[in-house]
Design an enzyme around this catalytic site. Structure first.
Site, PDB file in Angstrom:
ATOM      1  N   GLN A 251       0.818  -1.211   0.000  1.00  0.00           N
ATOM      2  CA  GLN A 251       0.000   0.000   0.000  1.00  0.00           C
ATOM      3  C   GLN A 251       0.849   1.258   0.000  1.00  0.00           C
ATOM      4  O   GLN A 251       0.476   2.277  -0.577  1.00  0.00           O
ATOM      5  CB  GLN A 251      -0.941   0.000   1.206  1.00  0.00           C
ATOM      6  CG  GLN A 251      -1.933  -1.155   1.208  1.00  0.00           C
ATOM      7  CD  GLN A 251      -2.673  -1.266  -0.109  1.00  0.00           C
ATOM      8  OE1 GLN A 251      -3.485  -0.426  -0.460  1.00  0.00           O
ATOM      9  NE2 GLN A 251      -2.386  -2.325  -0.863  1.00  0.00           N
ATOM     10  N   HIS A 254       1.616   2.971  -3.330  1.00  0.00           N
ATOM     11  CA  HIS A 254       0.543   3.665  -4.044  1.00  0.00           C
ATOM     12  C   HIS A 254       0.764   5.166  -4.106  1.00  0.00           C
ATOM     13  O   HIS A 254       0.567   5.798  -5.132  1.00  0.00           O
ATOM     14  CB  HIS A 254      -0.803   3.407  -3.346  1.00  0.00           C
ATOM     15  CG  HIS A 254      -1.562   2.249  -3.890  1.00  0.00           C
ATOM     16  ND1 HIS A 254      -1.976   2.164  -5.195  1.00  0.00           N
ATOM     17  CD2 HIS A 254      -2.014   1.121  -3.287  1.00  0.00           C
ATOM     18  CE1 HIS A 254      -2.631   1.032  -5.383  1.00  0.00           C
ATOM     19  NE2 HIS A 254      -2.659   0.384  -4.241  1.00  0.00           N
ATOM     20  N   GLU A 319      -9.174   1.209   5.662  1.00  0.00           N
ATOM     21  CA  GLU A 319      -9.672   0.753   4.361  1.00  0.00           C
ATOM     22  C   GLU A 319      -9.447  -0.749   4.219  1.00  0.00           C
ATOM     23  O   GLU A 319     -10.362  -1.503   3.895  1.00  0.00           O
ATOM     24  CB  GLU A 319      -8.932   1.503   3.258  1.00  0.00           C
ATOM     25  CG  GLU A 319      -9.314   1.076   1.845  1.00  0.00           C
ATOM     26  CD  GLU A 319      -8.429   1.719   0.794  1.00  0.00           C
ATOM     27  OE1 GLU A 319      -8.817   1.703  -0.388  1.00  0.00           O
ATOM     28  OE2 GLU A 319      -7.346   2.235   1.138  1.00  0.00           O
ATOM     29  N   HIS A 320      -8.215  -1.210   4.464  1.00  0.00           N
ATOM     30  CA  HIS A 320      -7.875  -2.631   4.406  1.00  0.00           C
ATOM     31  C   HIS A 320      -7.381  -3.075   5.784  1.00  0.00           C
ATOM     32  O   HIS A 320      -6.524  -2.409   6.377  1.00  0.00           O
ATOM     33  CB  HIS A 320      -6.750  -2.903   3.403  1.00  0.00           C
ATOM     34  CG  HIS A 320      -7.007  -2.360   2.035  1.00  0.00           C
ATOM     35  ND1 HIS A 320      -6.440  -1.179   1.574  1.00  0.00           N
ATOM     36  CD2 HIS A 320      -7.760  -2.841   1.014  1.00  0.00           C
ATOM     37  CE1 HIS A 320      -6.833  -0.957   0.340  1.00  0.00           C
ATOM     38  NE2 HIS A 320      -7.640  -1.934  -0.030  1.00  0.00           N
ATOM     39  N   ASP A 353      -7.382  -6.856  -4.165  1.00  0.00           N
ATOM     40  CA  ASP A 353      -7.240  -5.800  -5.163  1.00  0.00           C
ATOM     41  C   ASP A 353      -7.568  -6.289  -6.566  1.00  0.00           C
ATOM     42  O   ASP A 353      -8.118  -5.542  -7.382  1.00  0.00           O
ATOM     43  CB  ASP A 353      -5.799  -5.263  -5.162  1.00  0.00           C
ATOM     44  CG  ASP A 353      -5.623  -4.059  -4.258  1.00  0.00           C
ATOM     45  OD1 ASP A 353      -6.640  -3.562  -3.731  1.00  0.00           O
ATOM     46  OD2 ASP A 353      -4.478  -3.621  -4.080  1.00  0.00           O
ATOM     47  N   HIS A 412     -53.630  18.463   3.569  1.00  0.00           N
ATOM     48  CA  HIS A 412     -53.281  17.045   3.722  1.00  0.00           C
ATOM     49  C   HIS A 412     -54.449  16.279   4.347  1.00  0.00           C
ATOM     50  O   HIS A 412     -54.821  15.191   3.891  1.00  0.00           O
ATOM     51  CB  HIS A 412     -52.049  16.892   4.623  1.00  0.00           C
ATOM     52  CG  HIS A 412     -50.738  17.131   3.942  1.00  0.00           C
ATOM     53  ND1 HIS A 412     -50.406  18.334   3.381  1.00  0.00           N
ATOM     54  CD2 HIS A 412     -49.677  16.302   3.744  1.00  0.00           C
ATOM     55  CE1 HIS A 412     -49.186  18.259   2.867  1.00  0.00           C
ATOM     56  NE2 HIS A 412     -48.721  17.020   3.069  1.00  0.00           N
TER      57      HIS A 412
END
Length: 426
Positions: A251, A254, A319-320, A353, A412
């Site tokens: 990661q 990235h 996230e992971h 992934d 109404h």
């Protein structure tokens, strides 16, 4: 890497990049220009920003054929198998419309309807990922979206990465446009002579894409504004330091702002992982990026107990999340907040992934506390169904009218009473 003892709350949350004032102004100008000038603006911006002078925005069948010629057959087969896994997983997410009937004749229900058209943004250049094509297109197809338009910035020679075109063609996406940036988002939202507008825009992009998605939200729906990638590894003394470090670096490469964290009950493992990270960084092709990520947003936390480690993990809401412990499945009930959970030694994050089937578009920046990854649900809308019988309304008309008058809405109340009163009786 710094090894820390847990003494206070921890967080992966970083302020999302809101862009500079100049960037926001530029995005607004681009959107206005596309709305006014359409294709002319798209062609002009593509030449200005991407260096590509195009005769046509749409990718041709000939370009698809050329992409296959330039793409390794062996990887083509892998993409097809990955697509099958992803499709099979997402087919289990499909929700059906339903109706329920009561004894008084009332019929209530929900109608699930796919969106008519979706736009998929695929980044270009070094960030051109065929896997993003699969992950964004397949759930839309499974949901039943009839039209999927893909946009991606071209190279200076007007080409699109072969892998992106092959992945799109494998999925049957043939509406592909060579345009990127904020101008592509504007085109999908408002339409031009060539690109018809869509109902929702999904897919990652740079800061200009993110700002443009924010601006057009409301005209169309969007998926999310994703932050940098994150991984947390929860490990005990049984974990392999070499493997933990490798997964963290998967990661870190990235983005310089990616976050890689180890939470462990074992101080000895923490020290071995810190050494392994440094060792593996030395020959990593994207060493500069990964090292910046590790130095700025990497951390190793050592806890006194697994209970404390789980608290930290849930507070981080990554996230992971990889669980590399002796009995990882036993910890699953205690994990509350994570975009994707990888259990055991052989469930390395890249498995998710690319190949396993679950979506890799996941919540970042701590938003796993309240949000989920991309799914079939993102590409449908739900309509309530209400059908009252005469008996049902007659039994409840006074209650409904009373509720309406409580809120000061006389019309109404009269609307439901009209079924049982003659004209002029109000």
């Amino acid at each position: 890497m710094n090894i820390k003892r847990i003494e206070e709350s921890v967080s992966l949350r970083r302020s999302l990049d809101q862009g500079t004032e100049e960037q926001r102004k530029a995005v607004l100008e681009i959107i206005d220009e596309v709305r006014i000038k359409g294709d002319m603006a798209l062609l002009s911006y593509t030449e200005k920003w991407d260096g590509a002078r195009l005769d046509s925005l749409r990718v041709t069948k000939e370009e698809i054929i050329q992409a296959y010629d330039a793409f390794p057959t062996s990887i083509n087969v892998v993409i097809q198998e990955a697509a099958e896994n992803i499709r099979e997983y997402h087919e289990k997410q499909v929700k059906q419309s339903w109706l329920s009937t009561k004894e008084d004749g009332t019929i209530l229900g929900q109608k699930v309807t796919a969106l008519d058209a979706v736009g998929v943004y695929v980044p270009g250049g070094k960030a051109a990922y065929p896997s993003s094509v699969l992950m964004n297109v397949i759930p839309a197809q499974v949901a039943g979206v009839e039209r999927i338009a893909m946009v991606t910035p071209p190279a200076a020679d007007g080409s699109v990465p072969a892998g992106v075109l092959v992945a799109a063609d494998i999925l049957g996406v043939d509406e592909i446009y060579k345009v990127g940036g904020a101008q592509a988002v504007a085109a999908l939202a408002y339409g031009t002579e060539t690109i018809r507008p869509v109902d929702k825009i999904v897919g990652p992009g740079n800061i200009f894409v993110a700002l443009a998605k924010k601006e057009v939200y409301g005209v169309v729906d969007i998926d999310s504004i994703a932050g940098p990638s994150e991984i947390v590894v929860l490990a005990d003394e049984t974990a392999n330091a070499h493997e933990v470090a490798a997964d963290m670096l998967s990661q870190a490469e990235h983005d310089e702002r990616a976050s890689c964290v180890l939470v462990t009950t074992c101080g000895e493992l923490a020290e071995r992982v810190a050494l392994e990270v440094e060792k593996q960084l030395s020959d990593l092709p994207r060493e500069d990026i990964a090292r910046a990520s590790i130095n700025e947003f990497g951390a190793i936390y050592v806890t006194e107990s697994m209970e404390e480690a789980l608290r930290v993990v849930n507070e981080l809401a990554p996230e992971h999340l990889e669980v590399m412990t002796k009995e990882p499945m036993n910890l699953l009930p205690f994990i509350k907040h994570a975009g994707a959970i990888f259990l055991g030694r052989y469930s390395s994050e890249p498995v998710g992934d690319y190949f396993a089937g679950p979506n890799h578009v996941l919540p970042t920046n701590g938003t796993a506390r309240f949000s989920s990854g991309l799914s079939v649900d993102e590409f449908v809308k739900k309509s309530s169904i209400i059908m009252y019988s005469q008996q049902a309304l007659e039994d409840n008309v006074d209650k409904i009218a009373a509720f309406a008058r409580l809120e000061g809405l006389e019309a109404h109340a009269r609307a439901v009473e009209a079924r049982f009163k003659k004209r002029g009786e109000f």
